[in-house]
Scaffold this motif. Structure first.
Motif, PDB file in Angstrom:
ATOM      1  N   ALA A 196       0.841  -1.194   0.000  1.00 46.89           N
ATOM      2  CA  ALA A 196       0.000   0.000   0.000  1.00 46.89           C
ATOM      3  C   ALA A 196       0.874   1.242   0.000  1.00 46.89           C
ATOM      4  CB  ALA A 196      -0.905  -0.008   1.229  1.00 46.89           C
ATOM      5  N   PRO A 197       0.334   2.399  -0.456  1.00 47.84           N
ATOM      6  CA  PRO A 197       1.092   3.644  -0.382  1.00 47.84           C
ATOM      7  C   PRO A 197       1.538   3.925   1.046  1.00 47.84           C
ATOM      8  CG  PRO A 197      -0.913   3.931  -1.693  1.00 47.84           C
ATOM      9  CD  PRO A 197      -0.996   2.574  -1.045  1.00 47.84           C
ATOM     10  N   PRO A 198       2.741   4.470   1.250  1.00 46.14           N
ATOM     11  CA  PRO A 198       3.612   5.030   0.219  1.00 46.14           C
ATOM     12  C   PRO A 198       4.635   4.046  -0.349  1.00 46.14           C
ATOM     13  CG  PRO A 198       4.451   5.617   2.373  1.00 46.14           C
ATOM     14  CD  PRO A 198       3.190   4.827   2.621  1.00 46.14           C
ATOM     15  N   MET A 199       4.659   2.791   0.141  1.00 42.79           N
ATOM     16  CA  MET A 199       5.657   1.814  -0.302  1.00 42.79           C
ATOM     17  C   MET A 199       5.013   0.878  -1.329  1.00 42.79           C
ATOM     18  SD  MET A 199       8.162   2.915   1.490  1.00 42.79           S
ATOM     19  CE  MET A 199       9.415   1.656   1.339  1.00 42.79           C
ATOM     20  N   VAL A 200       4.777   1.405  -2.550  1.00 46.73           N
ATOM     21  CA  VAL A 200       4.070   0.640  -3.577  1.00 46.73           C
ATOM     22  C   VAL A 200       5.085  -0.195  -4.344  1.00 46.73           C
ATOM     23  CG1 VAL A 200       2.444   0.759  -5.487  1.00 46.73           C
ATOM     24  CG2 VAL A 200       2.362   2.493  -3.692  1.00 46.73           C
ATOM     25  N   THR A 201       5.420  -1.344  -3.776  1.00 47.36           N
ATOM     26  CA  THR A 201       6.373  -2.274  -4.367  1.00 47.36           C
ATOM     27  C   THR A 201       5.839  -3.693  -4.207  1.00 47.36           C
ATOM     28  OG1 THR A 201       7.562  -2.349  -2.263  1.00 47.36           O
ATOM     29  CG2 THR A 201       8.392  -0.821  -3.925  1.00 47.36           C
ATOM     30  N   PRO A 202       6.331  -4.649  -5.006  1.00 53.63           N
ATOM     31  CA  PRO A 202       5.809  -6.016  -4.917  1.00 53.63           C
ATOM     32  C   PRO A 202       6.096  -6.658  -3.567  1.00 53.63           C
ATOM     33  CG  PRO A 202       7.044  -5.689  -6.964  1.00 53.63           C
ATOM     34  CD  PRO A 202       7.310  -4.490  -6.100  1.00 53.63           C
ATOM     35  N   VAL A 203       5.133  -7.437  -3.100  1.00 53.95           N
ATOM     36  CA  VAL A 203       5.297  -8.287  -1.920  1.00 53.95           C
ATOM     37  C   VAL A 203       4.979  -9.700  -2.387  1.00 53.95           C
ATOM     38  CG1 VAL A 203       4.555  -8.793   0.430  1.00 53.95           C
ATOM     39  CG2 VAL A 203       4.628  -6.416  -0.362  1.00 53.95           C
ATOM     40  N   ARG A 204       6.006 -10.518  -2.519  1.00 54.99           N
ATOM     41  CA  ARG A 204       5.851 -11.845  -3.123  1.00 54.99           C
ATOM     42  C   ARG A 204       6.585 -12.884  -2.293  1.00 54.99           C
ATOM     43  NH1 ARG A 204       7.336  -9.370  -9.011  1.00 54.99           N
ATOM     44  NH2 ARG A 204       5.299  -8.446  -9.472  1.00 54.99           N
ATOM     45  N   GLY A 205       6.180 -14.126  -2.468  1.00 56.30           N
ATOM     46  CA  GLY A 205       6.850 -15.223  -1.792  1.00 56.30           C
ATOM     47  C   GLY A 205       5.873 -16.240  -1.262  1.00 56.30           C
ATOM     48  N   GLN A 206       6.331 -17.005  -0.277  1.00 60.96           N
ATOM     49  CA  GLN A 206       5.526 -18.117   0.228  1.00 60.96           C
ATOM     50  C   GLN A 206       5.635 -18.229   1.739  1.00 60.96           C
ATOM     51  OE1 GLN A 206       6.520 -22.506  -0.504  1.00 60.96           O
ATOM     52  NE2 GLN A 206       4.820 -22.194  -1.942  1.00 60.96           N
ATOM     53  N   ILE A 207       4.512 -18.610   2.342  1.00 67.08           N
ATOM     54  CA  ILE A 207       4.445 -18.903   3.769  1.00 67.08           C
ATOM     55  C   ILE A 207       3.916 -20.323   3.914  1.00 67.08           C
ATOM     56  CG2 ILE A 207       3.395 -18.272   5.971  1.00 67.08           C
ATOM     57  CD1 ILE A 207       2.989 -15.436   4.765  1.00 67.08           C
ATOM     58  N   ILE A 208       4.586 -21.141   4.729  1.00 60.12           N
ATOM     59  CA  ILE A 208       4.140 -22.520   4.969  1.00 60.12           C
ATOM     60  C   ILE A 208       3.871 -22.666   6.456  1.00 60.12           C
ATOM     61  CG2 ILE A 208       4.715 -24.962   4.831  1.00 60.12           C
ATOM     62  CD1 ILE A 208       6.507 -24.315   2.460  1.00 60.12           C
ATOM     63  N   LEU A 209       2.629 -23.003   6.789  1.00 59.25           N
ATOM     64  CA  LEU A 209       2.192 -23.150   8.167  1.00 59.25           C
ATOM     65  C   LEU A 209       1.899 -24.623   8.431  1.00 59.25           C
ATOM     66  CD1 LEU A 209       1.402 -21.075  10.512  1.00 59.25           C
ATOM     67  CD2 LEU A 209      -0.947 -21.605   9.879  1.00 59.25           C
ATOM     68  N   THR A 210       2.575 -25.202   9.431  1.00 62.20           N
ATOM     69  CA  THR A 210       2.400 -26.613   9.773  1.00 62.20           C
ATOM     70  C   THR A 210       1.835 -26.722  11.176  1.00 62.20           C
ATOM     71  OG1 THR A 210       4.338 -27.148   8.407  1.00 62.20           O
ATOM     72  CG2 THR A 210       3.533 -28.856   9.910  1.00 62.20           C
ATOM     73  N   PRO A 211       0.523 -27.010  11.321  1.00 58.39           N
ATOM     74  CA  PRO A 211      -0.072 -27.091  12.649  1.00 58.39           C
ATOM     75  C   PRO A 211       0.448 -28.271  13.455  1.00 58.39           C
ATOM     76  CG  PRO A 211      -1.759 -26.785  10.957  1.00 58.39           C
ATOM     77  CD  PRO A 211      -0.482 -27.134  10.258  1.00 58.39           C
ATOM     78  N   GLN A 212       0.602 -28.047  14.759  1.00 59.58           N
ATOM     79  CA  GLN A 212       0.890 -29.156  15.659  1.00 59.58           C
ATOM     80  C   GLN A 212      -0.343 -30.030  15.817  1.00 59.58           C
ATOM     81  OE1 GLN A 212       1.580 -28.424  20.014  1.00 59.58           O
ATOM     82  NE2 GLN A 212       3.652 -29.104  19.494  1.00 59.58           N
ATOM     83  N   ALA A 213      -1.505 -29.398  15.853  1.00 58.91           N
ATOM     84  CA  ALA A 213      -2.781 -30.104  15.929  1.00 58.91           C
ATOM     85  C   ALA A 213      -3.860 -29.135  15.461  1.00 58.91           C
ATOM     86  CB  ALA A 213      -3.066 -30.582  17.347  1.00 58.91           C
ATOM     87  N   VAL A 214      -4.974 -29.685  14.974  1.00 56.05           N
ATOM     88  CA  VAL A 214      -6.097 -28.878  14.516  1.00 56.05           C
ATOM     89  C   VAL A 214      -7.277 -29.129  15.447  1.00 56.05           C
ATOM     90  CG1 VAL A 214      -7.723 -28.428  12.634  1.00 56.05           C
ATOM     91  CG2 VAL A 214      -5.308 -28.924  12.119  1.00 56.05           C
ATOM     92  N   THR A 215      -7.870 -28.054  15.970  1.00 53.21           N
ATOM     93  CA  THR A 215      -8.983 -28.186  16.902  1.00 53.21           C
ATOM     94  C   THR A 215     -10.303 -28.345  16.151  1.00 53.21           C
ATOM     95  OG1 THR A 215      -9.706 -25.882  17.084  1.00 53.21           O
ATOM     96  CG2 THR A 215      -7.737 -26.510  18.325  1.00 53.21           C
ATOM     97  N   GLN A 216     -11.334 -28.734  16.869  1.00 56.15           N
ATOM     98  CA  GLN A 216     -12.685 -28.860  16.326  1.00 56.15           C
ATOM     99  C   GLN A 216     -13.645 -27.885  17.012  1.00 56.15           C
ATOM    100  OE1 GLN A 216     -13.172 -30.915  13.694  1.00 56.15           O
ATOM    101  NE2 GLN A 216     -10.979 -31.334  13.849  1.00 56.15           N
ATOM    102  N   THR A 217     -13.105 -26.828  17.575  1.00 52.26           N
ATOM    103  CA  THR A 217     -13.880 -25.946  18.444  1.00 52.26           C
ATOM    104  C   THR A 217     -14.291 -24.670  17.720  1.00 52.26           C
ATOM    105  OG1 THR A 217     -12.772 -26.747  20.421  1.00 52.26           O
ATOM    106  CG2 THR A 217     -13.792 -24.574  20.565  1.00 52.26           C
ATOM    107  N   GLU A 218     -15.519 -24.200  17.986  1.00 47.55           N
ATOM    108  CA  GLU A 218     -15.915 -22.856  17.584  1.00 47.55           C
ATOM    109  C   GLU A 218     -16.544 -22.155  18.778  1.00 47.55           C
ATOM    110  OE1 GLU A 218     -18.584 -23.334  14.275  1.00 47.55           O
ATOM    111  OE2 GLU A 218     -20.358 -23.284  15.549  1.00 47.55           O
ATOM    112  N   VAL A 219     -16.394 -20.848  18.812  1.00 49.71           N
ATOM    113  CA  VAL A 219     -16.822 -20.049  19.955  1.00 49.71           C
ATOM    114  C   VAL A 219     -17.764 -18.954  19.459  1.00 49.71           C
ATOM    115  CG1 VAL A 219     -16.066 -18.526  21.817  1.00 49.71           C
ATOM    116  CG2 VAL A 219     -14.649 -20.486  21.164  1.00 49.71           C
ATOM    117  N   LEU A 220     -18.929 -18.823  20.103  1.00 46.00           N
ATOM    118  CA  LEU A 220     -19.866 -17.755  19.774  1.00 46.00           C
ATOM    119  C   LEU A 220     -19.401 -16.475  20.472  1.00 46.00           C
ATOM    120  CD1 LEU A 220     -23.345 -19.511  20.170  1.00 46.00           C
ATOM    121  CD2 LEU A 220     -21.748 -19.568  18.237  1.00 46.00           C
ATOM    122  N   LEU A 221     -19.193 -15.421  19.695  1.00 48.97           N
ATOM    123  CA  LEU A 221     -18.803 -14.131  20.265  1.00 48.97           C
ATOM    124  C   LEU A 221     -20.020 -13.269  20.596  1.00 48.97           C
ATOM    125  CD1 LEU A 221     -15.733 -13.269  18.010  1.00 48.97           C
ATOM    126  CD2 LEU A 221     -15.776 -14.506  20.175  1.00 48.97           C
TER     127      LEU A 221
END
Length: 280
Positions: A78-103
Motif C-alpha cells: 500500500a502507499p507510500p511503499m508501492v512495491t511487490p510483496v511476493r513469496g511463500q508462507i508454509i504453516l504446519t499445525p501441531q494439531a487442529v482443533t474442532q472448536t468454535e466459539v460464539l462471540l
C-alpha cells in the motif's frame, strides 16, 4: 497475514452497503522491521475462486494439503511503499482443533481457533525469511463488527504445554465477553479462568489497551507491529497464572471505526481493484 471474504475493514465494502461480501475480498500481509510492507487490496468478485481446500484471491492463493497450509503471496504494498510483496508462507499445525466459539449469543460472530500452535516458514521479498512459532484461526460473521461491538482485545500467549487465547469485548448492548481458553499440544480446548484485565500503555494512536495479568504485573509492549487510528497489534509481555509469556495482542476500537471521517483515510491504504482475470 489474513485472507478476507467480505473485507471487514475496507471502506469500499462499507460504502457498498456490505451486500456482497464476495465482491470485496483481499489478502492482507503485514511485515515488520526494515523493509516492512502492508498490503490490503480490495478486490472484486472476479478475483475470487474457492474450493474445499483452496482460496484464490487474485494472484495470491491459500492451499490446505491436509497437513500444511501453503500461502503463495503476490501482492503490492500500500502507499507510500508501492512495491511487490511476493513469496511463500508454509504453516504446519501441531494439531487442529474442532472448536468454535460464539462471540455473540445469536451466533452472528463466531471464532474458530483452528491451530493455536504451529511451525511457520516465511520467505518473502524485502528480506523477510525466517522460521518460528505460528498460529492459525478464523472469524466468521453475518453482521458488521462495528454494529455489535464497541471495543475488543484479543491475545494469544504461548504457555507450557500449549497456548492460551483470550477474548475480551464490550458489546454495543452493554454486555461483555470474558473468555480464556487453553489449547494443548493435541488440540484439546478447555475454557479456563485467567486473571483480570489490566490496562497498559496506549498505542501510538492512543488506542486503549488491556490484557490479562497477575496481580502486581503490568503488561508491556515488546514490539509494535501495526498501528492505526482504531487498531493496535503488538507483541506484549505479561504474567498469567504465575507464568511469564510474550504473545501477539490486538486492540480494536470500533467506536472510532464507526466514524465516517475515518473511511477516506483508510481508502488511501486500502486501494480498490474491482476487475481481475485469471490466466486460462
Amino acid at each position: 497475514m489474513i485472507g478476507f471474504i467480505g473485507s471487514v475493514f475496507s471502506p469500499w465494502y462499507r460504502w457498498s452497503g456490505r451486500r456482497d461480501p464476495e465482491n470485496h475480498c483481499c489478502i492482507n500481509v503485514a511485515t515488520y522491521g526494515p523493509g516492512s510492507r502492508f498490503t490490503m487490496t480490495d478486490r472484486g468478485r472476479s478475483a475470487l475462486r474457492r474450493s474445499a481446500d483452496t482460496l484464490n484471491v487474485g494472484p495470491s492463493k491459500l492451499h490446505w494439503t491436509g497437513r500444511q497450509l501453503i500461502i503463495d503471496i503476490n501482492e503490492w504494498g500500500a502507499p507510500p511503499m508501492v512495491t511487490p510483496v511476493r513469496g511463500q508462507i508454509i504453516l504446519t499445525p501441531q494439531a487442529v482443533t474442532q472448536t468454535e466459539v460464539l462471540l455473540t449469543p445469536d451466533a452472528a460472530h463466531i471464532w474458530r481457533p483452528f491451530a493455536p500452535t504451529c511451525h511457520i516458514a516465511v520467505n518473502l521479498t524485502q528480506g523477510h525469511q525466517w522460521q518460528g512459532h505460528g498460529y492459525f484461526d478464523a472469524n466468521f460473521g453475518s453482521r458488521a463488527l462495528e454494529d455489535d461491538f464497541d471495543f475488543w482485545t484479543w491475545g494469544r500467549f504461548p504457555m507450557q504445554g500449549g497456548a492460551l487465547c483470550i477474548y475480551d469485548a464490550t458489546r454495543r448492548d452493554g454486555s461483555t465477553l470474558d473468555l480464556a481458553v487453553e489449547i494443548d499440544a493435541t488440540g484439546a480446548v478447555r475454557e479456563t479462568t485467567a486473571p483480570p484485565c489490566t490496562r497498559f500503555a496506549r498505542s501510538l494512536w492512543q488506542v486503549k489497551r488491556e490484557t490479562r495479568a497477575d496481580a502486581g504485573t503490568t503488561p508491556r509492549q515488546r514490539l509494535n507491529m501495526l498501528d492505526a487510528p482504531f487498531y493496535s497489534r503488538s507483541l506484549v509481555e505479561t504474567r498469567i497464572n504465575g507464568e511469564q509469556t510474550t504473545g501477539v495482542h490486538e486492540a480494536l476500537d470500533l467506536i472510532r471505526f464507526r466514524q465516517p471521517l475515518l473511511k477516506p483515510m483508510l481508502a488511501v491504504r486500502v486501494p480498490r481493484r474491482a476487475n481481475w482475470s485469471f490466466p486460462d
